[in-house]
Design a protein around this motif. Structure first.
Motif, PDB file in Angstrom:
ATOM      1  N   ALA A  22      15.950  78.735  88.768  1.00  0.00           N
ATOM      2  CA  ALA A  22      15.862  80.062  88.154  1.00  0.00           C
ATOM      3  C   ALA A  22      15.909  81.076  89.289  1.00  0.00           C
ATOM      4  O   ALA A  22      15.330  80.857  90.356  1.00  0.00           O
ATOM      5  CB  ALA A  22      14.571  80.195  87.362  1.00  0.00           C
ATOM      6  N   TYR A  23      16.597  82.184  89.051  1.00  0.00           N
ATOM      7  CA  TYR A  23      16.778  83.190  90.096  1.00  0.00           C
ATOM      8  C   TYR A  23      16.443  84.569  89.556  1.00  0.00           C
ATOM      9  O   TYR A  23      16.680  84.865  88.388  1.00  0.00           O
ATOM     10  CB  TYR A  23      18.235  83.204  90.591  1.00  0.00           C
ATOM     11  N   ASP A  24      15.931  85.417  90.441  1.00  0.00           N
ATOM     12  CA  ASP A  24      15.766  86.838  90.146  1.00  0.00           C
ATOM     13  C   ASP A  24      16.430  87.598  91.286  1.00  0.00           C
ATOM     14  O   ASP A  24      15.824  87.844  92.329  1.00  0.00           O
ATOM     15  CB  ASP A  24      14.287  87.212  90.033  1.00  0.00           C
ATOM     16  N   VAL A  25      17.701  87.916  91.091  1.00  0.00           N
ATOM     17  CA  VAL A  25      18.472  88.612  92.126  1.00  0.00           C
ATOM     18  C   VAL A  25      18.747  90.061  91.717  1.00  0.00           C
ATOM     19  O   VAL A  25      19.676  90.683  92.228  1.00  0.00           O
ATOM     20  CB  VAL A  25      19.795  87.858  92.423  1.00  0.00           C
ATOM     21  N   GLU A  38      24.113  81.578  95.517  1.00  0.00           N
ATOM     22  CA  GLU A  38      24.685  80.390  96.154  1.00  0.00           C
ATOM     23  C   GLU A  38      23.966  80.079  97.470  1.00  0.00           C
ATOM     24  O   GLU A  38      23.704  78.908  97.774  1.00  0.00           O
ATOM     25  CB  GLU A  38      26.180  80.596  96.421  1.00  0.00           C
ATOM     26  N   PHE A  39      23.667  81.106  98.237  1.00  0.00           N
ATOM     27  CA  PHE A  39      22.977  80.896  99.509  1.00  0.00           C
ATOM     28  C   PHE A  39      21.561  80.342  99.284  1.00  0.00           C
ATOM     29  O   PHE A  39      21.103  79.470 100.026  1.00  0.00           O
ATOM     30  CB  PHE A  39      22.910  82.209 100.300  1.00  0.00           C
ATOM     31  N   MET A  40      20.878  80.818  98.249  1.00  0.00           N
ATOM     32  CA  MET A  40      19.549  80.299  97.930  1.00  0.00           C
ATOM     33  C   MET A  40      19.618  78.832  97.523  1.00  0.00           C
ATOM     34  O   MET A  40      18.764  78.029  97.906  1.00  0.00           O
ATOM     35  CB  MET A  40      18.896  81.132  96.823  1.00  0.00           C
ATOM     36  N   THR A  41      20.637  78.462  96.752  1.00  0.00           N
ATOM     37  CA  THR A  41      20.814  77.063  96.353  1.00  0.00           C
ATOM     38  C   THR A  41      21.079  76.193  97.580  1.00  0.00           C
ATOM     39  O   THR A  41      20.470  75.135  97.747  1.00  0.00           O
ATOM     40  CB  THR A  41      21.980  76.932  95.354  1.00  0.00           C
ATOM     41  N   ASP A  73       7.328  60.896  95.182  1.00  0.00           N
ATOM     42  CA  ASP A  73       8.293  60.293  94.254  1.00  0.00           C
ATOM     43  C   ASP A  73       9.679  60.937  94.361  1.00  0.00           C
ATOM     44  O   ASP A  73      10.515  60.781  93.481  1.00  0.00           O
ATOM     45  CB  ASP A  73       7.774  60.366  92.814  1.00  0.00           C
ATOM     46  N   SER A  74       9.917  61.681  95.433  1.00  0.00           N
ATOM     47  CA  SER A  74      11.203  62.325  95.757  1.00  0.00           C
ATOM     48  C   SER A  74      11.509  63.567  94.933  1.00  0.00           C
ATOM     49  O   SER A  74      12.578  64.158  95.087  1.00  0.00           O
ATOM     50  CB  SER A  74      12.375  61.341  95.638  1.00  0.00           C
ATOM     51  N   LEU A  75      10.608  63.982  94.070  1.00  0.00           N
ATOM     52  CA  LEU A  75      10.805  65.228  93.339  1.00  0.00           C
ATOM     53  C   LEU A  75      10.355  66.372  94.250  1.00  0.00           C
ATOM     54  O   LEU A  75       9.306  66.285  94.892  1.00  0.00           O
ATOM     55  CB  LEU A  75       9.996  65.217  92.046  1.00  0.00           C
ATOM     56  N   ALA A  76      11.156  67.424  94.314  1.00  0.00           N
ATOM     57  CA  ALA A  76      10.873  68.527  95.240  1.00  0.00           C
ATOM     58  C   ALA A  76      10.993  69.865  94.529  1.00  0.00           C
ATOM     59  O   ALA A  76      11.753  70.009  93.570  1.00  0.00           O
ATOM     60  CB  ALA A  76      11.828  68.480  96.421  1.00  0.00           C
ATOM     61  N   GLY A  77      10.239  70.831  95.023  1.00  0.00           N
ATOM     62  CA  GLY A  77      10.305  72.183  94.508  1.00  0.00           C
ATOM     63  C   GLY A  77      10.440  73.163  95.661  1.00  0.00           C
ATOM     64  O   GLY A  77       9.847  72.966  96.725  1.00  0.00           O
ATOM     65  N   VAL A  78      11.228  74.214  95.449  1.00  0.00           N
ATOM     66  CA  VAL A  78      11.414  75.249  96.465  1.00  0.00           C
ATOM     67  C   VAL A  78      11.234  76.610  95.812  1.00  0.00           C
ATOM     68  O   VAL A  78      11.805  76.895  94.763  1.00  0.00           O
ATOM     69  CB  VAL A  78      12.817  75.169  97.121  1.00  0.00           C
ATOM     70  N   ALA A  79      10.409  77.445  96.451  1.00  0.00           N
ATOM     71  CA  ALA A  79      10.226  78.828  96.016  1.00  0.00           C
ATOM     72  C   ALA A  79      10.642  79.733  97.165  1.00  0.00           C
ATOM     73  O   ALA A  79      10.161  79.578  98.289  1.00  0.00           O
ATOM     74  CB  ALA A  79       8.779  79.085  95.638  1.00  0.00           C
ATOM     75  N   ILE A  80      11.557  80.652  96.890  1.00  0.00           N
ATOM     76  CA  ILE A  80      12.002  81.603  97.914  1.00  0.00           C
ATOM     77  C   ILE A  80      11.425  82.956  97.548  1.00  0.00           C
ATOM     78  O   ILE A  80      11.619  83.451  96.437  1.00  0.00           O
ATOM     79  CB  ILE A  80      13.537  81.655  98.008  1.00  0.00           C
ATOM     80  N   ALA A  81      10.694  83.537  98.502  1.00  0.00           N
ATOM     81  CA  ALA A  81      10.002  84.805  98.272  1.00  0.00           C
ATOM     82  C   ALA A  81      10.093  85.662  99.527  1.00  0.00           C
ATOM     83  O   ALA A  81      10.590  85.226 100.571  1.00  0.00           O
ATOM     84  CB  ALA A  81       8.544  84.534  97.913  1.00  0.00           C
TER      85      ALA A  81
END
Length: 198
Positions: A22-25, A38-41, A73-81
């Protein structure tokens, strides 16, 4: 404080696979939005690939912070702020999102999933809810209230200290007054005792 991106990925052996994002650009110009997304992904995938399983870390890139949490378990989360966004709130959000995701999406779908095939719709609501960390996170709200109380208390103490000199004068006068009032009381008692006999 601004939260720009929230992503769930699977850390595969050669590459990280984006499962949902999910993005808020809205703060970027209209023509830059797709490039920024795209750069965030790309950044999210790169950070997950280079992070070890079972770790949390924050990576600074110019005025942005990328918070990453890779579970065992290899599940990952990324938050960009942005830099002002509290790290503790970002990691709390990532842990919550990953727990929800693992409960709603079968583990079999993680390695082969894509944003189109994964059915998890809560990311957008989490992204909008956590834009204001004070409202979303009870601990941040309490901390903000404590900071406000501390400022008020500090101002009250300063005003008391300013009045401190005047209070000292009153105390010294009250000591003098105390001895004078005792003398007056004794005199008044003597006078009244004289009148009571009559």
């Amino acid at each position: 404080m601004k939260l720009y991106s929230l992503s769930v990925l699977y850390k595969g052996e050669p590459k990280a696979v984006l499962l949902k994002a999910a993005y808020d650009v809205s703060s970027f110009s209209f023509f830059q939005r797709s490039s920024v997304q795209e750069f965030m992904t790309f950044t999210s995938q790169l950070i997950v690939e280079r992070s070890a399983k079972g770790t949390r870390s924050s990576v600074k890139e110019q005025e942005y912070l990328c918070h990453v949490y890779v579970r065992n378990d290899s599940l990952a989360g990324v938050a960009i702020a942005d830099n002002e966004y509290p790290s503790r709130v970002a990691f709390t959000l990532l842990e919550k999102v990953l727990d929800e995701f693992s409960n709603q999406v079968d583990k079999i779908d993680w390695p082969v999933g894509s944003p189109a095939t994964i059915n998890y719709t809560s990311l957008d609501s989490h992204l909008s809810r956590y834009q204001n960390p004070r409202e979303a996170d009870p601990m941040s709200k309490v901390q903000a209230e404590l900071d406000e109380t501390k400022i008020i208390l500090h101002n009250t103490m300063e005003s008391l200290l300013e009045r401190g000199e005047k209070l000292d004068d009153l105390v010294s006068k009250s000591e003098v007054l105390g001895t004078q009032s005792k003398a007056f009381y004794k005199t008044a008692r003597k006078q009244n005792s004289c009148c009571a006999i009559m």
